[in-house]
Design a protein around this motif. Sequence first.
Motif, PDB file in Angstrom:
ATOM      1  N   LEU A 129      -4.352 -19.727 -21.891  1.00  0.00           N
ATOM      2  CA  LEU A 129      -5.175 -19.806 -23.091  1.00  0.00           C
ATOM      3  C   LEU A 129      -6.210 -18.686 -23.112  1.00  0.00           C
ATOM      4  O   LEU A 129      -6.843 -18.402 -22.099  1.00  0.00           O
ATOM      5  N   ASP A 130      -6.364 -18.047 -24.256  1.00  0.00           N
ATOM      6  CA  ASP A 130      -7.316 -16.950 -24.427  1.00  0.00           C
ATOM      7  C   ASP A 130      -8.686 -17.527 -24.779  1.00  0.00           C
ATOM      8  O   ASP A 130      -8.884 -18.080 -25.861  1.00  0.00           O
ATOM      9  N   SER A 131      -9.635 -17.376 -23.870  1.00  0.00           N
ATOM     10  CA  SER A 131     -10.946 -17.981 -24.083  1.00  0.00           C
ATOM     11  C   SER A 131     -11.705 -17.342 -25.239  1.00  0.00           C
ATOM     12  O   SER A 131     -12.559 -17.986 -25.862  1.00  0.00           O
ATOM     13  N   VAL A 132     -11.414 -16.089 -25.556  1.00  0.00           N
ATOM     14  CA  VAL A 132     -12.082 -15.428 -26.679  1.00  0.00           C
ATOM     15  C   VAL A 132     -11.564 -15.993 -27.999  1.00  0.00           C
ATOM     16  O   VAL A 132     -12.342 -16.299 -28.913  1.00  0.00           O
ATOM     17  N   THR A 133     -10.264 -16.150 -28.104  1.00  0.00           N
ATOM     18  CA  THR A 133      -9.666 -16.710 -29.317  1.00  0.00           C
ATOM     19  C   THR A 133     -10.219 -18.101 -29.604  1.00  0.00           C
ATOM     20  O   THR A 133     -10.437 -18.470 -30.761  1.00  0.00           O
ATOM     21  N   TRP A 134     -10.464 -18.868 -28.538  1.00  0.00           N
ATOM     22  CA  TRP A 134     -10.926 -20.239 -28.697  1.00  0.00           C
ATOM     23  C   TRP A 134     -12.448 -20.369 -28.570  1.00  0.00           C
ATOM     24  O   TRP A 134     -12.976 -21.458 -28.375  1.00  0.00           O
ATOM     25  N   THR A 183     -17.972 -19.463 -25.056  1.00  0.00           N
ATOM     26  CA  THR A 183     -16.675 -19.978 -24.656  1.00  0.00           C
ATOM     27  C   THR A 183     -16.740 -20.426 -23.203  1.00  0.00           C
ATOM     28  O   THR A 183     -17.780 -20.325 -22.553  1.00  0.00           O
ATOM     29  N   TYR A 184     -15.635 -20.932 -22.692  1.00  0.00           N
ATOM     30  CA  TYR A 184     -15.500 -21.248 -21.273  1.00  0.00           C
ATOM     31  C   TYR A 184     -14.633 -20.168 -20.644  1.00  0.00           C
ATOM     32  O   TYR A 184     -13.581 -19.816 -21.193  1.00  0.00           O
ATOM     33  N   ASP A 185     -15.031 -19.668 -19.498  1.00  0.00           N
ATOM     34  CA  ASP A 185     -14.333 -18.537 -18.878  1.00  0.00           C
ATOM     35  C   ASP A 185     -13.054 -19.024 -18.171  1.00  0.00           C
ATOM     36  O   ASP A 185     -12.998 -19.116 -16.945  1.00  0.00           O
ATOM     37  N   LEU A 186     -12.048 -19.304 -18.965  1.00  0.00           N
ATOM     38  CA  LEU A 186     -10.774 -19.799 -18.433  1.00  0.00           C
ATOM     39  C   LEU A 186     -10.095 -18.757 -17.562  1.00  0.00           C
ATOM     40  O   LEU A 186      -9.447 -19.096 -16.554  1.00  0.00           O
ATOM     41  N   GLU A 187     -10.223 -17.502 -17.947  1.00  0.00           N
ATOM     42  CA  GLU A 187      -9.584 -16.430 -17.186  1.00  0.00           C
ATOM     43  C   GLU A 187     -10.139 -16.367 -15.769  1.00  0.00           C
ATOM     44  O   GLU A 187      -9.388 -16.174 -14.797  1.00  0.00           O
TER      45      GLU A 187
END
Length: 211
Positions: A200-205, A54-58
């Motif tokens: 947005l939850d990066s794990v969900t996506w 994923t991309y680390d949005l957090e």
Amino acid sequence: MASSMIHLAITQCLTKKMKFKDSGRLSLGSILPDGIISGNSHLKKEICDGTRVTYDLEFFREKFQEEMKQDDLYLGYYLHLIQDIFYRYFIYSEHDWNPTIPGNIDRLHRDYAITNWHVVNCYKLNKEMVQAVEIEKEPITELAEFDVPGMVEEVRGQFVPIEEDDSFFFTKEMADEFIERATTFCMEEMKHLSEGKEGLDSVTWSWEKQV
């Protein structure tokens, strides 16, 4: 993932629906992650014991939360990341894209070239949307090393007509659908953040790591 023209078209749509401090810096930010020389500009990371990516949005939201509020370069950069995440879902999950078949990556890039001129005309894009600015002292350079002049020159070089041809996979209709849906996707994300809600939850996506 998505082409620079797609990112610029989404940005153009957003500026018609919302007010921003600096549309020029927003546009530059919207393509900046693809202008790297070295580093991890998309904050790609493996999760779930290395089985998913994923991309680390957090991380980005936490590190640049103040910059995102004050400087549209950072907001544009963040929106690029969530557009790419949504794009992966769009072509892989909804349209069953398979990049492992030999030649498919080159064919997809050819589709981008075919659809770019359609996107330029349909969304009234122009070369002046992207301007090279100095970012060497910007905090964003902690993520990666960028070639802004080179990137701007490359993107401006895409503003050229191309002979009409049939698309292999990514069609003009798919480009229009994605731009419309991604614009809404971005607006919803910005609304959540402005209201102090979770982004947005990066794990969900996340997506399954390809072996």
